[in-house]
Design an enzyme around this catalytic site. Structure first.
Site, PDB file in Angstrom:
ATOM      1  N   ILE A 188    -107.402 -53.280 -19.547  1.00 25.76           N
ATOM      2  CA  ILE A 188    -106.329 -52.566 -20.243  1.00 25.76           C
ATOM      3  C   ILE A 188    -106.876 -51.907 -21.507  1.00 25.76           C
ATOM      4  CG2 ILE A 188    -104.133 -52.832 -21.492  1.00 25.76           C
ATOM      5  CD1 ILE A 188    -103.310 -54.922 -19.466  1.00 25.76           C
ATOM      6  N   ARG A 275    -103.834 -61.964 -19.066  1.00 30.63           N
ATOM      7  CA  ARG A 275    -102.441 -62.193 -18.670  1.00 30.63           C
ATOM      8  C   ARG A 275    -102.240 -63.644 -18.248  1.00 30.63           C
ATOM      9  NH1 ARG A 275     -99.512 -57.703 -18.244  1.00 30.63           N
ATOM     10  NH2 ARG A 275     -98.116 -58.491 -16.625  1.00 30.63           N
ATOM     11  N   ASP A 315    -100.085 -62.508  -8.752  1.00 32.01           N
ATOM     12  CA  ASP A 315    -100.629 -62.899 -10.062  1.00 32.01           C
ATOM     13  C   ASP A 315    -100.274 -64.351 -10.407  1.00 32.01           C
ATOM     14  OD1 ASP A 315    -101.593 -60.348 -10.402  1.00 32.01           O
ATOM     15  OD2 ASP A 315    -100.559 -59.966 -12.295  1.00 32.01           O
ATOM     16  N   HIS A 447    -121.599 -32.687   3.586  1.00 33.85           N
ATOM     17  CA  HIS A 447    -122.338 -32.099   2.459  1.00 33.85           C
ATOM     18  C   HIS A 447    -121.636 -30.840   1.993  1.00 33.85           C
ATOM     19  CE1 HIS A 447    -125.630 -30.864  -0.080  1.00 33.85           C
ATOM     20  NE2 HIS A 447    -125.522 -29.650   0.451  1.00 33.85           N
TER      21      HIS A 447
HETATM   22  P1  FAD Z   1     -95.535 -58.510 -10.789  1.00 32.32           P
HETATM   23  O1  FAD Z   1     -95.868 -57.104 -10.492  1.00 32.32           O
HETATM   24  O2  FAD Z   1     -95.697 -58.989 -12.180  1.00 32.32           O
HETATM   25  O3  FAD Z   1     -94.020 -58.710 -10.324  1.00 32.32           O
HETATM   26  C1  FAD Z   1     -93.324 -59.893 -10.541  1.00 32.32           C
HETATM   27  C2  FAD Z   1     -91.849 -59.567 -10.579  1.00 32.32           C
HETATM   28  O4  FAD Z   1     -91.130 -60.797 -10.579  1.00 32.32           O
HETATM   29  C3  FAD Z   1     -91.408 -58.823 -11.834  1.00 32.32           C
HETATM   30  O5  FAD Z   1     -90.526 -57.792 -11.472  1.00 32.32           O
HETATM   31  C4  FAD Z   1     -90.664 -59.893 -12.655  1.00 32.32           C
HETATM   32  O6  FAD Z   1     -89.631 -59.364 -13.453  1.00 32.32           O
HETATM   33  C5  FAD Z   1     -90.073 -60.734 -11.535  1.00 32.32           C
HETATM   34  N1  FAD Z   1     -89.749 -62.116 -11.907  1.00 32.32           N
HETATM   35  C6  FAD Z   1     -90.458 -62.990 -12.633  1.00 32.32           C
HETATM   36  N2  FAD Z   1     -89.836 -64.206 -12.669  1.00 32.32           N
HETATM   37  C7  FAD Z   1     -88.711 -64.064 -11.913  1.00 32.32           C
HETATM   38  C8  FAD Z   1     -87.677 -64.955 -11.522  1.00 32.32           C
HETATM   39  N3  FAD Z   1     -87.668 -66.251 -11.869  1.00 32.32           N
HETATM   40  N4  FAD Z   1     -86.678 -64.456 -10.763  1.00 32.32           N
HETATM   41  C9  FAD Z   1     -86.663 -63.158 -10.357  1.00 32.32           C
HETATM   42  N5  FAD Z   1     -87.643 -62.289 -10.674  1.00 32.32           N
HETATM   43  C10 FAD Z   1     -88.650 -62.739 -11.430  1.00 32.32           C
HETATM   44  N6  FAD Z   1    -103.590 -53.671 -10.731  1.00 32.32           N
HETATM   45  C11 FAD Z   1    -104.233 -52.854  -9.870  1.00 32.32           C
HETATM   46  O7  FAD Z   1    -104.534 -53.267  -8.763  1.00 32.32           O
HETATM   47  N7  FAD Z   1    -104.551 -51.572 -10.211  1.00 32.32           N
HETATM   48  C12 FAD Z   1    -104.247 -51.065 -11.424  1.00 32.32           C
HETATM   49  O8  FAD Z   1    -104.545 -49.903 -11.697  1.00 32.32           O
HETATM   50  C13 FAD Z   1    -103.573 -51.896 -12.346  1.00 32.32           C
HETATM   51  N8  FAD Z   1    -103.237 -51.422 -13.568  1.00 32.32           N
HETATM   52  C14 FAD Z   1    -102.551 -52.229 -14.429  1.00 32.32           C
HETATM   53  C15 FAD Z   1    -102.241 -51.715 -15.675  1.00 32.32           C
HETATM   54  C16 FAD Z   1    -101.566 -52.503 -16.592  1.00 32.32           C
HETATM   55  C17 FAD Z   1    -101.228 -51.925 -17.945  1.00 32.32           C
HETATM   56  C18 FAD Z   1    -101.178 -53.828 -16.228  1.00 32.32           C
HETATM   57  C19 FAD Z   1    -100.406 -54.687 -17.183  1.00 32.32           C
HETATM   58  C20 FAD Z   1    -101.497 -54.342 -14.982  1.00 32.32           C
HETATM   59  C21 FAD Z   1    -102.196 -53.550 -14.074  1.00 32.32           C
HETATM   60  N9  FAD Z   1    -102.564 -54.026 -12.819  1.00 32.32           N
HETATM   61  C22 FAD Z   1    -103.247 -53.223 -11.958  1.00 32.32           C
HETATM   62  C23 FAD Z   1    -102.230 -55.391 -12.387  1.00 32.32           C
HETATM   63  C24 FAD Z   1    -101.000 -55.385 -11.479  1.00 32.32           C
HETATM   64  O9  FAD Z   1     -99.921 -54.781 -12.170  1.00 32.32           O
HETATM   65  C25 FAD Z   1    -100.628 -56.816 -11.092  1.00 32.32           C
HETATM   66  O10 FAD Z   1    -101.756 -57.460 -10.532  1.00 32.32           O
HETATM   67  C26 FAD Z   1     -99.517 -56.799 -10.057  1.00 32.32           C
HETATM   68  O11 FAD Z   1     -98.362 -56.174 -10.571  1.00 32.32           O
HETATM   69  C27 FAD Z   1     -99.157 -58.238  -9.625  1.00 32.32           C
HETATM   70  O12 FAD Z   1     -98.137 -58.187  -8.683  1.00 32.32           O
HETATM   71  P2  FAD Z   1     -97.131 -59.414  -8.499  1.00 32.32           P
HETATM   72  O13 FAD Z   1     -96.186 -58.984  -7.419  1.00 32.32           O
HETATM   73  O14 FAD Z   1     -97.866 -60.665  -8.330  1.00 32.32           O
HETATM   74  O15 FAD Z   1     -96.342 -59.537  -9.883  1.00 32.32           O
HETATM   75  P1  NAI Z   2    -109.004 -58.655 -19.225  1.00 28.72           P
HETATM   76  O1  NAI Z   2    -109.153 -60.043 -18.760  1.00 28.72           O
HETATM   77  O2  NAI Z   2    -109.467 -57.542 -18.371  1.00 28.72           O
HETATM   78  O3  NAI Z   2    -109.739 -58.480 -20.629  1.00 28.72           O
HETATM   79  C1  NAI Z   2    -109.407 -59.236 -21.734  1.00 28.72           C
HETATM   80  C2  NAI Z   2    -110.518 -59.117 -22.760  1.00 28.72           C
HETATM   81  O4  NAI Z   2    -110.049 -59.671 -23.982  1.00 28.72           O
HETATM   82  C3  NAI Z   2    -111.775 -59.873 -22.364  1.00 28.72           C
HETATM   83  O5  NAI Z   2    -112.893 -59.050 -22.527  1.00 28.72           O
HETATM   84  C4  NAI Z   2    -111.780 -61.057 -23.313  1.00 28.72           C
HETATM   85  O6  NAI Z   2    -113.076 -61.526 -23.615  1.00 28.72           O
HETATM   86  C5  NAI Z   2    -111.096 -60.464 -24.531  1.00 28.72           C
HETATM   87  N1  NAI Z   2    -110.491 -61.445 -25.428  1.00 28.72           N
HETATM   88  C6  NAI Z   2    -109.810 -62.574 -25.102  1.00 28.72           C
HETATM   89  N2  NAI Z   2    -109.387 -63.209 -26.221  1.00 28.72           N
HETATM   90  C7  NAI Z   2    -109.797 -62.470 -27.274  1.00 28.72           C
HETATM   91  C8  NAI Z   2    -109.663 -62.605 -28.685  1.00 28.72           C
HETATM   92  N3  NAI Z   2    -109.021 -63.615 -29.238  1.00 28.72           N
HETATM   93  N4  NAI Z   2    -110.216 -61.648 -29.474  1.00 28.72           N
HETATM   94  C9  NAI Z   2    -110.883 -60.586 -28.944  1.00 28.72           C
HETATM   95  N5  NAI Z   2    -111.037 -60.422 -27.592  1.00 28.72           N
HETATM   96  C10 NAI Z   2    -110.503 -61.345 -26.784  1.00 28.72           C
HETATM   97  O7  NAI Z   2    -107.447 -58.510 -19.593  1.00 28.72           O
HETATM   98  P2  NAI Z   2    -106.525 -57.254 -19.856  1.00 28.72           P
HETATM   99  O8  NAI Z   2    -107.303 -56.074 -20.266  1.00 28.72           O
HETATM  100  O9  NAI Z   2    -105.449 -57.765 -20.741  1.00 28.72           O
HETATM  101  O10 NAI Z   2    -105.917 -56.971 -18.432  1.00 28.72           O
HETATM  102  C11 NAI Z   2    -105.257 -58.005 -17.725  1.00 28.72           C
HETATM  103  C12 NAI Z   2    -105.440 -57.862 -16.263  1.00 28.72           C
HETATM  104  O11 NAI Z   2    -104.613 -56.814 -15.755  1.00 28.72           O
HETATM  105  C13 NAI Z   2    -106.842 -57.455 -15.826  1.00 28.72           C
HETATM  106  O12 NAI Z   2    -107.728 -58.524 -15.792  1.00 28.72           O
HETATM  107  C14 NAI Z   2    -106.566 -56.942 -14.451  1.00 28.72           C
HETATM  108  O13 NAI Z   2    -106.454 -58.026 -13.578  1.00 28.72           O
HETATM  109  C15 NAI Z   2    -105.222 -56.263 -14.609  1.00 28.72           C
HETATM  110  N6  NAI Z   2    -105.424 -54.826 -14.806  1.00 28.72           N
HETATM  111  C16 NAI Z   2    -106.040 -54.123 -13.806  1.00 28.72           C
HETATM  112  C17 NAI Z   2    -106.275 -52.784 -13.951  1.00 28.72           C
HETATM  113  C18 NAI Z   2    -106.991 -52.058 -12.870  1.00 28.72           C
HETATM  114  O14 NAI Z   2    -107.125 -52.614 -11.787  1.00 28.72           O
HETATM  115  N7  NAI Z   2    -107.461 -50.848 -13.108  1.00 28.72           N
HETATM  116  C19 NAI Z   2    -105.851 -52.039 -15.137  1.00 28.72           C
HETATM  117  C20 NAI Z   2    -105.253 -52.885 -16.143  1.00 28.72           C
HETATM  118  C21 NAI Z   2    -105.034 -54.222 -15.954  1.00 28.72           C
END
Ligand code: FAD
Ligand code: NAI
Length: 468
Positions: A188, A275, A315, A447
C-alpha cells in the site's frame, strides 16, 4: 425461518465468489455483508470498495498525468499546462467502484442469492445446521462460510483519524497534500505513495525494516527501489517511530534513524503497516470459533473451522492477503461443500504491485529455493534489449526465471518492468502445468512483444538467450 444450504458471511471477493459458485452448484444461498458506502449497502468488500479497484483507478489516472506532463516529451510530444482536477479524478474512481459493486449485486440476483445488509453473527447450532443472525433476521443455514476479511492495522502511537489515514482515507484526499508521510514501505505504501507523488506531493516513506519489499526477489526489489528513488520517493529504512502528533493543520512524526532523533512535518500521514483479520460482530467467542494467536480463523486444508459445517476463507484465515487468493478459495470451498475436490495451488499465487515500473512474481525466489536446499539455474533478460519496451519508451527492469538445476522445472518467475502485471499470467500457467524453462523458451512468442522478454529469460536458463 428462512433456511439456506449455504450462508456466506462477508461479501468481499472471497464471500461473493463462494456464494455464486455455491449457487451454480445448485445450493440455496444467502450472503450477509456489512459494508456500507455513502450510506448504502455496497457488495465487493475491501477489494471493490476501498482496495484493489479504487487504488488501481487512481494509479491509472495519476500515471496518465505523469505521462502527459513528462514522459511523452521524448516521443516529440509537448503538452503545456496539464492540470489535475482531483475531484473529477476521485469521481471517476467512484464510478468505476459503483459499476463493479453494482455488478456483484446483479450477479447475486441472476444467481438467486438472497442478500442481507448488516452483520452476520453465529448464534447457535441447531439440528442440521446453524442459526445465524443475518442483519437482525434469524435464519438457518446447513453450512456457513466465514469470509469477513481484514482491516488495516493501526499504529498504537497513531490511531486513525484527522490527518492520520488508512487506505480508504488515502483514496479520498480532497487535494494533493504538499508533504505526505507514509509509515510502512509495503504494498500500500508504494502504490498509494506513488499516486500522490505523481500528482505533486513530496512523499517520505518511513519503514521499520532495513530492506524493501522483502518477499520479492532481491534483484527485483533492488531495481524497484532504485526506480522509485529516482522518481523522488524519499525512503528511510530501519526507523523507529517514537511519536506521532496530529496538530490539526499537520502531523508531526518523530522517529529515530541511525541513532538520531528526527521530527518530520507532514500535511497527511498514511499508516500502512499491514492488515489484521476481521472477526468483529461474528460471535466467534460466544460459539467457540477457534482463532489463532494473531486472531485469524483457524482452518484445516479443506477450510473447515473447528465448528461443524462452518468454513472460512480469504483474508480472515491469513496467508497471502490477496483478492485472487480469496476468490479461488471461494470457488474451492463451495466445491468442497458440494462433495467435489475444490483445491487452490498455494505454490503459484501471483503477486503484483501496480507501481511504475510494475512488479510481479510467482513461485519461489532464487534465495527461497536455495534455503529449501534446491539447486537452481536462473535466466535474466532486461527490457532494455526488448524491441517493444524500447518502442514504448519504457525499457526499465527485467524478467528473471528460476528453474530447478536438475529437472529444468520452472520454480519461480520475477519481473519488474512495463505491463508485467499481465505478463505474469503466462508464467503462472506454465508453473501450474509443471513446465520447464526450455518449454517456455521454445514456445513461439509474437514479435515485437514484451512477452519475448519472458521467453528470452527462460532461454537464458539454458544459456540460449539470443538477444543478450
Ligand atoms: P474483504 O474484501 O475484506 O471482504 C470482507 C467483507 O465482509 C467486507 O465487506 C466486510 O464489511 C464484511 N464483514 C466483515 N465482518 C462481517 C460480519 N460479521 N457480518 C457481515 N459482513 C461482515 N489484493 C489484490 O489481489 N490485488 C490488489 O491490487 C489489491 N489492492 C489492494 C489495495 C488496498 C488499498 C487494500 C487495502 C487491499 C488490496 N488488496 C489487493 C487486498 C484485497 O483487497 C483483499 O485481499 C481482499 O479484499 C480480501 O477479500 P475477502 O473477501 O477475504 O475480504
Ligand atoms: P505490507 O505487509 O505490504 O507492508 C507493511 C510494511 O510496514 C512492511 O514493510 C513492514 O515492515 C512495515 N511496518 C510494520 N510496522 C511498522 C512500524 N511500526 N513502523 C514502520 N514500518 C512498519 O502491508 P500494507 O502495505 O499495509 O498492505 C496490506 C496488504 O494488503 C498487503 O500485504 C497485501 O496483502 C494487500 N495489498 C495488495 C496489493 C496488491 O496486490 N497490489 C495492493 C495493496 C495491498
Amino acid at each position: 425461518m428462512d433456511t439456506y444450504d449455504v450462508l456466506v458471511i462477508g461479501g468481499g471477493p472471497g464471500g461473493y465468489v463462494a456464494a455464486i459458485r455455491a449457487a451454480q452448484l445448485g445450493f440455496s444461498v444467502a450472503c450477509v455483508d456489512a459494508f456500507t458506502r455513502d450510506g448504502k449497502p455496497s457488495l465487493g468488500g475491501t477489494c471493490l470498495n476501498i482496495g484493489c479497484i479504487p487504488s488501481k483507478a487512481l494509479l491509472d489516472s495519476s500515471e496518465k498525468f505523469e505521462m502527459i506532463s513528462h514522459d511523452v516529451q521524448e516521443h516529440g510530444i509537448t503538452v503545456e499546462g496539464a492540470k489535475i482536477d482531483v475531484a473529477k479524478m476521485l469521481g471517476r474512481k467512484n464510478s468505476v467502484v459503483d459499476k463493479l459493486t453494482g455488478g456483484v449485486a446483479y450477479l447475486f440476483k441472476k444467481n438467486k442469492i438472497k442478500s442481507y445488509h448488516g452483520y452476520g453473527k453465529l448464534l447457535r447450532q441447531d439440528e442440521g445446521g446453524w442459526i445465524v443472525d443475518a442483519a437482525g433476521t434469524e435464519v438457518k443455514a446447513k453450512n456457513v462460510i466465514v469470509a469477513t476479511g481484514s482491516n488495516p492495522r493501526a499504529l498504537p502511537l497513531a490511531p486513525f483519524g484527522g490527518n492520520i489515514v488508512e487506505n480508504s482515507g488515502a483514496l479520498e484526499f480532497g487535494e494533493v497534500p504538499k508533504r505526505l508521510g507514509v509509515i510502512g514501505a509495503g504494498v500500500i505504501g508504494v502504490e498509494l505513495g506513488s499516486v500522490w507523488r505523481r500528482l505533486g506531493a513530496q512523499v517520505t516513506v518511513l519503514e521499520a525494516l532495513p530492506g524493501f519489499l522483502l518477499p520479492a526477489d532481491a534483484a527485483v526489489s533492488r531495481e524497484a527501489l532504485k526506480q522509485f528513488q529516482k522518481q523522488g520517493l524519499d525512503f528511510h529504512f530501519s526507523v523507529n517511530i517514537t511519536e506521532v502528533r496530529d496538530n490539526g493543520g499537520s502531523v508531526s512524526v518523530t522517529y529515530t534513524e541511525k541513532e538520531q532523533s528526527v521530527t518530520a512535518e507532514f500535511d497527511k500521514l498514511i499508516v500502512s503497516i499491514g492488515r489484521v483479520p476481521n472477526t468483529e460482530g461474528l460471535g466467534a467467542a460466544q460459539v467457540g470459533l477457534e482463532l489463532d494467536e494473531r486472531g485469524f480463523v483457524k482452518i484445516d486444508e479443506h477450510y473447515h473451522t473447528n465448528l461443524p459445517s462452518v468454513y472460512a476463507i480469504g483474508d480472515v484465515v491469513g496467508g497471502a492477503m490477496l483478492a485472487h487468493k480469496a476468490e479461488d478459495e471461494g470457488v474451492a470451498v463451495a466445491e468442497i461443500i458440494a462433495g467435489q475436490a475444490g483445491h487452490v495451488n498455494y505454490d503459484v499465487i501471483p503477486w503484483v504491485i501496480y507501481t511504475s515500473p510494475e512488479i510481479a512474481w510467482a513461485g519461489l525466489t532464487e534465495q527461497a529455493a536455495k534455503d529449501k536446499g534446491i539447486a537452481v539455474k536462473t535466466g535474466q533478460f532486461p527490457f532494455s534489449a526488448n524491441g517493444r519496451a524500447l518502442g514504448h519508451g519504457d525499457p526499465r527492469g527485467f524478467v528473471k526465471v528460476v528453474a530447478d538445476a536438475s529437472t529444468d522445472k520452472v520454480l519461480g518467475v520475477h519481473m519488474v518492468g512495463p505491463n508485467v502485471s499481465e505478463l505474469i499470467a503466462e508464467a503462472v500457467t506454465l508453473m501450474e502445468f509443471g513446465g520447464s524453462a526450455e518449454d517456455l523458451g521454445r514456445t513461439v512468442h509474437a514479435h515485437p512483444t514484451l512477452s519475448e522478454a519472458l521467453k528470452e529469460a527462460a532461454m537464458g536458463v539454458g544459456k540460449m538467450a539470443i538477444h543478450l
